[in-house]
Design a protein around this motif. Structure first.
Motif, PDB file in Angstrom:
ATOM      1  N   GLN A  40      69.675  49.155  14.738  1.00  0.00           N
ATOM      2  CA  GLN A  40      71.632  48.347  15.517  1.00  0.00           C
ATOM      3  C   GLN A  40      72.481  47.669  14.730  1.00  0.00           C
ATOM      4  O   GLN A  40      73.212  47.754  14.394  1.00  0.00           O
ATOM      5  CB  GLN A  40      71.370  48.077  16.170  1.00  0.00           C
ATOM      6  N   TYR A 130      69.349  51.839  30.255  1.00  0.00           N
ATOM      7  CA  TYR A 130      69.792  53.041  29.082  1.00  0.00           C
ATOM      8  C   TYR A 130      68.813  52.699  28.097  1.00  0.00           C
ATOM      9  O   TYR A 130      68.749  53.757  27.633  1.00  0.00           O
ATOM     10  CB  TYR A 130      71.555  52.295  28.781  1.00  0.00           C
ATOM     11  N   GLN A 131      68.478  52.132  26.494  1.00  0.00           N
ATOM     12  CA  GLN A 131      68.076  51.978  26.261  1.00  0.00           C
ATOM     13  C   GLN A 131      66.539  52.091  26.047  1.00  0.00           C
ATOM     14  O   GLN A 131      66.539  53.676  24.941  1.00  0.00           O
ATOM     15  CB  GLN A 131      67.790  50.823  25.079  1.00  0.00           C
ATOM     16  N   TYR A 144      73.463  58.058  27.080  1.00  0.00           N
ATOM     17  CA  TYR A 144      74.435  57.549  25.824  1.00  0.00           C
ATOM     18  C   TYR A 144      76.109  56.825  26.339  1.00  0.00           C
ATOM     19  O   TYR A 144      76.521  55.885  26.457  1.00  0.00           O
ATOM     20  CB  TYR A 144      74.849  58.778  24.411  1.00  0.00           C
ATOM     21  N   LEU A 147      75.278  53.564  28.484  1.00  0.00           N
ATOM     22  CA  LEU A 147      75.035  53.228  27.520  1.00  0.00           C
ATOM     23  C   LEU A 147      76.585  53.221  26.604  1.00  0.00           C
ATOM     24  O   LEU A 147      76.747  51.315  26.728  1.00  0.00           O
ATOM     25  CB  LEU A 147      74.140  52.964  26.607  1.00  0.00           C
ATOM     26  N   GLY A 148      77.649  53.293  26.852  1.00  0.00           N
ATOM     27  CA  GLY A 148      78.394  52.965  26.031  1.00  0.00           C
ATOM     28  C   GLY A 148      79.613  52.398  27.159  1.00  0.00           C
ATOM     29  O   GLY A 148      80.535  51.426  27.045  1.00  0.00           O
ATOM     30  N   SER A 162      80.712  54.393  19.417  1.00  0.00           N
ATOM     31  CA  SER A 162      79.914  55.109  18.933  1.00  0.00           C
ATOM     32  C   SER A 162      78.701  55.626  19.979  1.00  0.00           C
ATOM     33  O   SER A 162      78.149  57.157  19.129  1.00  0.00           O
ATOM     34  CB  SER A 162      78.477  54.071  18.258  1.00  0.00           C
ATOM     35  N   ASN A 163      78.080  55.121  21.299  1.00  0.00           N
ATOM     36  CA  ASN A 163      77.437  56.120  22.212  1.00  0.00           C
ATOM     37  C   ASN A 163      78.389  57.223  22.690  1.00  0.00           C
ATOM     38  O   ASN A 163      77.878  58.609  23.287  1.00  0.00           O
ATOM     39  CB  ASN A 163      76.851  54.952  22.945  1.00  0.00           C
ATOM     40  N   ARG A 166      78.440  59.892  20.132  1.00  0.00           N
ATOM     41  CA  ARG A 166      76.749  60.347  20.634  1.00  0.00           C
ATOM     42  C   ARG A 166      76.297  61.443  21.483  1.00  0.00           C
ATOM     43  O   ARG A 166      75.978  62.426  21.508  1.00  0.00           O
ATOM     44  CB  ARG A 166      75.570  59.989  20.105  1.00  0.00           C
ATOM     45  N   SER A 167      77.333  61.403  22.592  1.00  0.00           N
ATOM     46  CA  SER A 167      77.318  61.989  24.077  1.00  0.00           C
ATOM     47  C   SER A 167      78.015  63.389  23.680  1.00  0.00           C
ATOM     48  O   SER A 167      77.703  64.013  24.042  1.00  0.00           O
ATOM     49  CB  SER A 167      77.892  60.891  25.045  1.00  0.00           C
TER      50      SER A 167
END
Length: 185
Positions: A40, A130-131, A144, A147-148, A162-163, A166-167
């Protein structure tokens, strides 16, 4: 392992050293969490990337049989979802936390716990949930996205974007992630 931002806690080298020690002691989950924290701060750190991928692969191979036997019943999941849908977020947190003691690899429990904590504005706890789900399954696209959402509500738009990306990368037609990305932008 509850952690402060890596920059407030350890240097990158100290974190890598701790992760290696955790690996040697057989504490793969702790090592993975430390490597994730390093990434991170430095997303392209080669050693952290390599070790995290190796541990994730080993984890999934070693746990695959246990995972099937270590999931809550559908009734237990449905009961948690019902609590969440009724707005009983504190009770959902309590019950999900209790179930996670029995079923620590149940991604759905981490997800529900994260969602309930997001609704309670306990963003750090939500992010941690979430992590953990993403440590268990690095391709968990809903993880993801969720988490976003937590990061966006916390005010960390860069990490949220960013999350969401990624999703979308994992599922290019994931409409919810596009919607969340548009809102964050």
């Amino acid at each position: 392992m509850k952690s402060k931002p890596l920059s407030q806690q350890l240097t990158i080298q100290q974190a890598i050293s701790r992760a290696k020690k955790a690996e040697k002691k057989g504490k793969a989950a702790d090592a993975m969490e430390i490597y994730t924290a390093v990434l991170q701060q430095q997303p392209n750190h080669p050693l952290a990337k390599k070790r995290l991928r190796k541990l994730q692969k080993e984890w999934s191979q070693n746990q695959s049989v246990e995972v099937e036997a270590s999931n809550p019943t559908q009734e237990q999941v449905d009961a948690l979802i019902a609590l969440y849908n009724l707005g009983e977020f504190e009770e959902a947190v309590t019950q999900a936390t209790s179930l996670l003691k029995k079923f620590p690899l149940a991604i759905i429990l981490h997800n529900i716990l994260g969602s309930a904590n997001t609704s309670l504005q306990n963003f750090e706890a939500a992010i941690e949930s979430y992590q953990r789900a993403l440590l268990i399954n690095p391709d968990y696209l809903e993880g993801y996205n969720n988490l976003g959402v937590a990061l966006k509500k916390k005010g960390d738009l860069t990490a949220a974007i960013s999350n969401f990306n990624r999703s979308i990368q994992l599922k290019p037609d994931f409409a919810e992630a596009y919607s969340n990305l548009g809102t964050a932008l």
